[in-house]
Design an enzyme around this catalytic site. Structure first.
Site, short mmCIF file in Angstrom:
data_model
loop_
_atom_site.label_atom_id
_atom_site.label_comp_id
_atom_site.label_asym_id
_atom_site.label_seq_id
_atom_site.Cartn_x
_atom_site.Cartn_y
_atom_site.Cartn_z
N GLU A 115 0.95 -1.11 -0.18
CA GLU A 115 0.08 0.07 0.14
C GLU A 115 0.96 1.31 0.00
O GLU A 115 0.69 2.18 -0.93
CB GLU A 115 -0.85 0.03 1.22
CG GLU A 115 -1.66 1.18 1.53
CD GLU A 115 -1.63 1.65 2.96
OE1 GLU A 115 -0.97 2.95 2.90
OE2 GLU A 115 -2.02 1.13 3.88
N HIS A 116 2.07 1.22 0.83
CA HIS A 116 3.03 2.55 0.83
C HIS A 116 3.52 2.69 -0.26
O HIS A 116 3.68 3.46 -1.00
CB HIS A 116 3.85 2.35 1.89
CG HIS A 116 3.45 2.47 3.30
ND1 HIS A 116 3.92 3.45 4.05
CD2 HIS A 116 2.40 2.07 3.99
CE1 HIS A 116 3.40 3.77 5.10
NE2 HIS A 116 2.35 2.82 5.21
ZN LIG Z 1 1.29 2.75 6.76
#
Ligand SMILES: [Zn+2]
Length: 1016
Positions: A115-116
């Site tokens: 996600e990052h």
């Molecule tokens: Zn995070």
């Protein structure tokens, strides 16, 4: 206090965010203007017939949902089977969300690191962190990314059509075509690197944004507890692992594994796309298909979460946590029982369960409130308490934190006994009615974040293949529920029996503090690091050094950002929508501001009572009075009967301290603001409840007061580690302005400490006496002003009811014009640097300056300056420093504060603050930086406001539409010279600053004569 604009990404990790928020029965609230949904819905229906094809999608279902005034359209992408839900609603705050089912089977945090990392650059936007950079190029009203235990979602919302297209393009490119370079992985996930990357002789350590973030998350004992509860109750598949990443497991993840995970999970066949608002669906579909989906074909997936096998006998476990220096040493145990409930796709059963959860634990009339909280077995419910509808098999948890040594077994017995008793006795009908009333009211109460809220609420259910349209039909659920109750009067009792008394699939967890916990954890990390270092060849070491250099060079490099789309300040309108307000005087002169709005028949009430008549020694008690004001009972109603009426007639009564700096100088208005809303038909009841509170609050029930004080003190203590940067900012600004000083006293660490002392004292009587004195002088119409927002047709009757209410409360109104704000000329700002020592593994830092009043010519430039420094600070503090975040906050008409949170560094971060200022003073920024900063500021200036809150800027802060317009213009017209001048005048030349560090013992600061140390 102004919201921190730069902290939009603070809830990056849904793991912690969702666990901390008790699951709410209520849907997010509608923000649409009334009545025109049908027209939009008809247009859609005409264009998109069920079964028809449009831009590569097939229309599966079109349905109007009257109770939410919207039309839902479900589509499927023909080639990839990507799932799509569009909500047509006459709401300009359009929303988008794309979600993927991410079901890891280990605790390396792969979905969270992914996600990052997808937000670190993509094919079309090959720049570092396009997501963060878009924050300054957009007028988004919401942007975030969140990892849950079985899904990852990327939502945004904006009111500007060009902005919507820009963000859509950046989001889709990020998830479908990310670069996922090794450097991004090591920056965001984990890496071995020299403490000083440029110094080969400095020790090698673990670094990485998620690595540090998760250390911060698990520094909070309650997060450890909640994580273990879920892992223990649903152990056999993805819920048995830590999707956010367990710090010691994170270094087991490789870059290759990350890329594999992406290829499989971030495929259109595994995605769910949500759009919402008044923009055209066909435009969205065409863009998404042409640019992304049509280049993929369907793949077979196996991302489903299987049903958790049912247990034949219950399970019990015990874990340890660190010692909390803020809580009494003998009362730091936690204990809870979690129950496995129905499948998430069983809508009516889940509706019943969430309702049952409200009945069991919501408010002082709930059986568990009476059996666990009131006898003070613990200081509060465990934050995991309540129904949780986020997992394939939904769950209910009941438990306590702050349990005294030796009381754990008693709590467990109480839990079992309470379920047995409720099974026999059932619930009073009026409590069931109150909860149904709450649902009815929440469907009508409109808030601006409705679209994004809907996306997030639907995500867990949709992620498990539930039909999201079905779950919007709330009235159907309510009707089914009512029918079940008529058919079978013991319907709820039978459910209690089935899901709790007889349920063998339950997990009991207890947690106790252990003095060696932190040490053991540190040793484990050191041992892991040692084992990694031992196995390094010379070649590996060379590579680590080279990677460290490459990363810091990349972080230093100036990038060409011209590929990123952007709005321009000229896209911002110079005029504002004026709020219709009228001002009248009621009941011998109380000033009333009336604003007719399209409120769906909901009436909103606010009143400020200022502190002119309050003696200085009573002022520190204002926040505590607010905290208990509507919870002690009033007139002939004890606190239970009072709460029952509150739930039956209103959306809740709230009271909070009111603190406002004058728009032209540093003097202050202090007071209490009370507010509430209700269906118009219940206005009389709602005002009667306020009348009772203001005239006859029951300040006599000592046991009730003692319970409340203990709960409030615990809640505040726990909030220090969760929001350490807020406390650091308040402490830092305490010596630089009267506003800062008052805010620190009322809501900063001083308040937390004072509450702790009060809650530990043997005799609460003196405190209760002070509160009674304060209530006597403060509550009444002498220094009161009122604001009401109601539907235009209801305004006359609203004002009549209001006059009756005002006639019945005490005090003779003083004409408002004669109220001077509290003079602050006696306040002399001074420099103070304080280290507040807490046993945390990370630091929170802040440095504060006085700032200027709202109408000062430099107020606009200072706001732009705060935003201008954000990218610089982000790079220095987060990317290079490894902190979770940092920036500069300039509250309009308040102090200027730099901050960092979950920061592995301490003094170095203060140097970063100074470098940011030097960078500005040298004028090292260009026109585009300035434009981006202005857009950033406008995200908060022009944030959408719900109909119940329109006019509050004038009412609470004395900022008229004209003054507001001047302020907007001063932001829009700020140029580079203004910025440099404002920085020099207000951040450099005053030579007065407040600095605060919250964090572990620090030998550098202990020896520094300019710093003082406070132990907590
Ligand atoms: Zn995070």
């Amino acid at each position: 206090m102004a919201l921190l604009n730069n902290l939009k990404l603070a809830l990056h990790n849904w793991n912690s965010a969702r666990l901390l928020l008790p699951h709410s029965l209520r849907l997010p609230c509608s923000s649409a203007r009334q009545s025109s949904h049908c027209a939009a819905g008809d247009a859609i229906q005409a264009a998109l017939d069920e079964g028809g094809d449009v831009h590569g999608f097939r229309v599966l279902e079109v349905r109007e949902i009257d109770e939410l005034q919207l039309t839902a359209v479900r589509l499927q992408h023909i080639n990839t089977e990507a799932d799509y839900l569009h909500i047509v609603k006459d709401d300009p705050n359009n929303a988008f969300c794309i979600g993927f089912r991410t079901t890891p089977l280990d605790s390396t945090g792969v979905p969270h690191i992914l996600e990052h990392t997808v937000l670190c650059g993509s094919h079309k936007y090959p720049v570092r962190d396009p997501f963060f950079k878009m924050l300054n190029r957009s007028l988004s009203t919401f942007m975030n990314a969140m990892t849950g235990s079985d899904n990852t979602i990327y939502p945004f919302s904006t009111q500007n059509p060009t902005d919507f297209k820009n963000l859509l393009s950046v989001y889709l490119d990020a998830v479908f075509k990310p670069n996922l370079t090794e450097l991004d992985f090591s920056q965001e996930g984990w890496r071995l690197e020299h403490a000083d990357p440029k110094d080969r002789n400095s020790p090698i350590e673990f670094k990485g944004v998620v690595f540090n973030e998760m250390k911060g998350v698990f520094a909070d004992s309650q997060n450890i507890f909640m994580q273990k509860l879920q892992n223990g109750l649903l152990p056999s598949h993805t819920y048995g692992v830590v999707s956010g990443g367990y710090p010691l497991d994170i270094p087991n993840l490789s870059w290759g594994q990350l890329k594999e995970f992406h290829k499989y999970h971030y495929h259109p066949s595994n995605c769910r796309i949500f759009t919402y608002g008044d923009m055209d669906l066909e435009d969205h579909l065409a863009f998404i298909n042409e640019n992304y989906l049509k280049h993929f074909s369907k793949i077979e997936l196996n991302t489903e979460v299987p049903d958790e096998p049912r247990w034949s006998k219950p399970c019990t476990d015990h874990i340890h946590c660190g010692i909390d220096s803020l809580a009494p040493p003998d009362a730091q145990n936690s204990v809870a029982i979690s129950y496995r409930l129905a499948d998430i796709t069983n809508i009516s059963e889940c509706f019943t369960m969430s309702l049952l959860s409200e009945l069991l634990v919501g408010g002082p009339n709930a059986p568990f409130y009476k059996s666990l909280l009131e006898p003070l077995y613990g200081t509060g419910f465990s934050p995991a308490t309540g129904y949780c509808g986020h997992t394939r098999n939904t769950t209910f948890t009941i438990g306590l934190q702050g349990v005294k040594n030796g009381n754990t077994e008693t709590v467990l017995t109480q839990i079992e006994n309470t379920f047995e008793r409720v099974k026999k006795e059932g619930f009073p009908q009026e409590r069931i009615d109150a909860i149904l009333h709450g649902i009815e009211l929440s469907l009508k109460h409109q808030t601006p974040g409705f679209g994004v809220g809907l996306a997030m609420n639907l995500a867990p259910f949709w992620n498990q293949d539930g039909n999201p349209i079905q779950s919007l039909a709330i009235n159907e659920c309510i009707d089914n529920f009512k029918k079940s109750m008529v058919d079978n009067p013991t319907f709820l009792q039978d459910k209690i029996n089935e899901y709790f008394v007889k349920n063998k699939h339950k997990y009991t967890l207890s947690m106790s503090p252990d003095a060696s916990f932190e040490k053991t954890l540190k040793e484990k990390e050191a041992a892991l690091l040692q084992s990694r270092i031992e196995n390094l060849s010379e070649e590996d070491k060379q590579r680590i050094y080279a990677l460290g250099i490459e990363l810091s060079n990349k972080q230093e490099a100036v990038e060409d950002l011209s590929c990123l789309p952007s709005l321009h300040p000229r896209d911002i309108s110079r005029s504002v929508d004026r709020t219709t307000l009228s001002h009248v005087r009621l009941s011998d002169g109380v000033p009333v501001q009336a604003s007719p709005q399209s409120t769906n028949g909901v009436t909103y009430f606010h009143a400020v009572m200022d502190t002119h008549s309050v003696a200085p020694d009573l002022l520190p008690y204002i926040p505590l009075l607010c905290a208990v004001l509507t919870k002690m009972g009033a007139a002939d109603l004890d606190f239970r009967a009072f709460d029952q009426k509150v739930e039956l007639y209103t959306g809740g009564l709230s009271a909070s301290p009111h603190l406002q700096q004058h728009i032209d100088n540093y003097s202050l208005e202090k007071g209490v603001v009370i507010s509430s809303y209700c269906l118009q038909k219940n206005l009389h009841h709602m005002l009667k409840l306020w009348e009772n509170v203001l005239t006859e609050i029951r300040m006599t029930d000592m046991s009730r007061f003692s319970t409340l004080v203990k709960m409030i003190a615990t809640e505040k203590s726990n909030s220090v580690i969760q929001g350490g940067h807020h406390y650091a900012m308040q402490a830092a600004s305490a010596t630089v302005s009267p506003y800062g000083a008052a805010r620190e006293e009322w809501s900063g660490l001083s308040y937390v400490d004072r509450l702790k002392r009060i809650s530990e004292s043997d005799d609460l009587k003196p405190v209760l006496i002070k509160l009674s004195q304060l209530a006597f002088v403060l509550l009444g119409k002498k220094y009161m002003r009122v604001a009401v927002n109601a539907s235009p047709e209801d305004m006359d009757s609203t004002l009549k009811e209001l006059e009756l209410f005002l006639d019945n409360i005490g005090g003779t109104p003083k004409p408002y014009e004669t109220h001077p704000a509290i003079d602050a000329s006696a306040f002399t700002p001074f420099t103070q640097r304080t280290h507040h020592v807490f046993p945390f593994p990370v630091n929170y830092t802040s440095r504060a300056f006085t700032g200027v009043p709202y109408r000062h010519p430099d107020a606009g430039p200072l706001r732009v300056l705060g935003r201008l420094m954000f990218p610089f600070l982000h790079r220095e503090i987060r990317e290079k420093g490894g902190a979770y975040g940092g920036g500069a906050d300039v509250s309009p008409g308040g102090p200027v504060t730099f901050y960092s949170y979950r920061d592995p560094n301490s003094v170095q971060t203060f140097e970063a603050f100074s470098r940011a200022l030097e960078w500005v003073l040298k004028g090292d920024f260009n026109e585009r930086d300035l434009n981006e900063a202005k857009l950033g500021v406008f995200q908060s200036i022009d944030a959408p406001v719900g109909p119940g809150s329109r006019g509050l800027r004038q009412f609470l802060s004395h900022i008229s539409d004209d003054v507001f317009m001047q302020h907007r213009e001063s932001v829009l017209d700020t140029d580079a010279q203004d910025i440099v001048r404002a920085a020099r005048l207000h951040l450099l030349e005053p030579l007065i600053e407040g600095s605060c560090l919250i964090g572990p013992a620090n030998s550098t600061l202990e020896q520094d004569p300019f710093w003082s140390t406070v132990q907590h």
